[in-house]
Write an enzyme that holds these catalytic residues in place. Sequence first.
Site, PDB file in Angstrom:
ATOM      1  N   TYR A  54       0.948  -1.154  -0.118  1.00 42.87           N
ATOM      2  CA  TYR A  54      -0.055   0.181  -0.052  1.00 42.87           C
ATOM      3  C   TYR A  54       0.960   1.119  -0.061  1.00 42.87           C
ATOM      4  CZ  TYR A  54      -3.995   3.108   1.721  1.00 42.87           C
ATOM      5  OH  TYR A  54      -4.842   3.929   1.796  1.00 42.87           O
ATOM      6  N   LYS A  60       0.863   3.911  -2.877  1.00 37.70           N
ATOM      7  CA  LYS A  60       0.700   5.285  -2.661  1.00 37.70           C
ATOM      8  C   LYS A  60       1.792   6.420  -2.872  1.00 37.70           C
ATOM      9  CE  LYS A  60      -3.782   4.671  -1.393  1.00 37.70           C
ATOM     10  NZ  LYS A  60      -4.748   5.088  -2.347  1.00 37.70           N
TER      11      LYS A  60
END
Length: 244
Positions: free
Chosen positions: A155, A159
């Site tokens: 993640y 991001k």
Amino acid sequence: MTKYALVTGGSRGLGRAVCLRLASEGIPVVINYQTNASAAEEVKTQIEAAGGMAELLPFNVGDEAQVEAALSTWQDTHPDDYIAYLVNNAGIRRDNLMFMMPTEDWHAVVQTSLDGFYYVTKRCLTKMMMRRHGGRIVNMTSLSGIKGMPGQANYSAAKAALIGATKALAQECAARSVTVNAVAPGFIETDMTKDLPVDELKKLVPMNRFGRPEEVAELVAFLVSDKAAYITGEVVSINGGLYT
Ligand code: NAP
């Protein structure tokens, strides 16, 4: 010519709040989602009940063929209109320590947040640049993409990459009055965070609470507004002071 907003992952959480907020500005909203048709339908109903305009457009942002098919069909049925406001919000979490992370979970997270951004943005960008009426792209990144979070290597990577893409694309589009910015929330109350130990985690937040989706939506509404015309390539954190 009507300028539409497309919000990916608009059926729940932050995306839902963004759809409602943009619609309250009089912007017709295209609500994307993947599977949860009833939640998306509810958002549409709520927008229409308040006098706004909304359409549903389901597709998996991480599947280029689906993105292409859905957005081509949309454009064919709206020949004079274009997506002027794009909010790349769809995202998932598949947390695990890296040494135990299934390869599939690495790819699923990157595919949704990062590949999804690429497929959808690329498809919308041509019209946004050609029309010369300006455009707005807002990418939902995360505190995890700025500082990195243990248990979220996938993640955090997706991001962080989204932040890099935001900065690069902002420079490519600036001369055409298309701005590209990222919003980086900390902990916000949504389905994505409902399984977290909220009482423990909120002690880490100087404001001692999780944020509300409506607070993030307010920031997105500002970034797509005319008032934010000279802001581009920025990452705006919204995290109650958790990390600055
Ligand atoms: P959420 O409540 O879990 O909602 C996720 C939304 O994304 C749903 O509308 C879902 O659609 C949609 N979605 C998921 N995968 C998709 C795909 N492949 N294609 C199209 N739509 C897809 O999540 P959230 O908390 O609102 O998070 C929204 C964004 O903010 C994400 O990018 C997330 O990483 C980011 N963010 C959230 C927080 C937080 O604390 N909540 C913090 C920082 C960043 P369905 O309803 O059809 O499943």
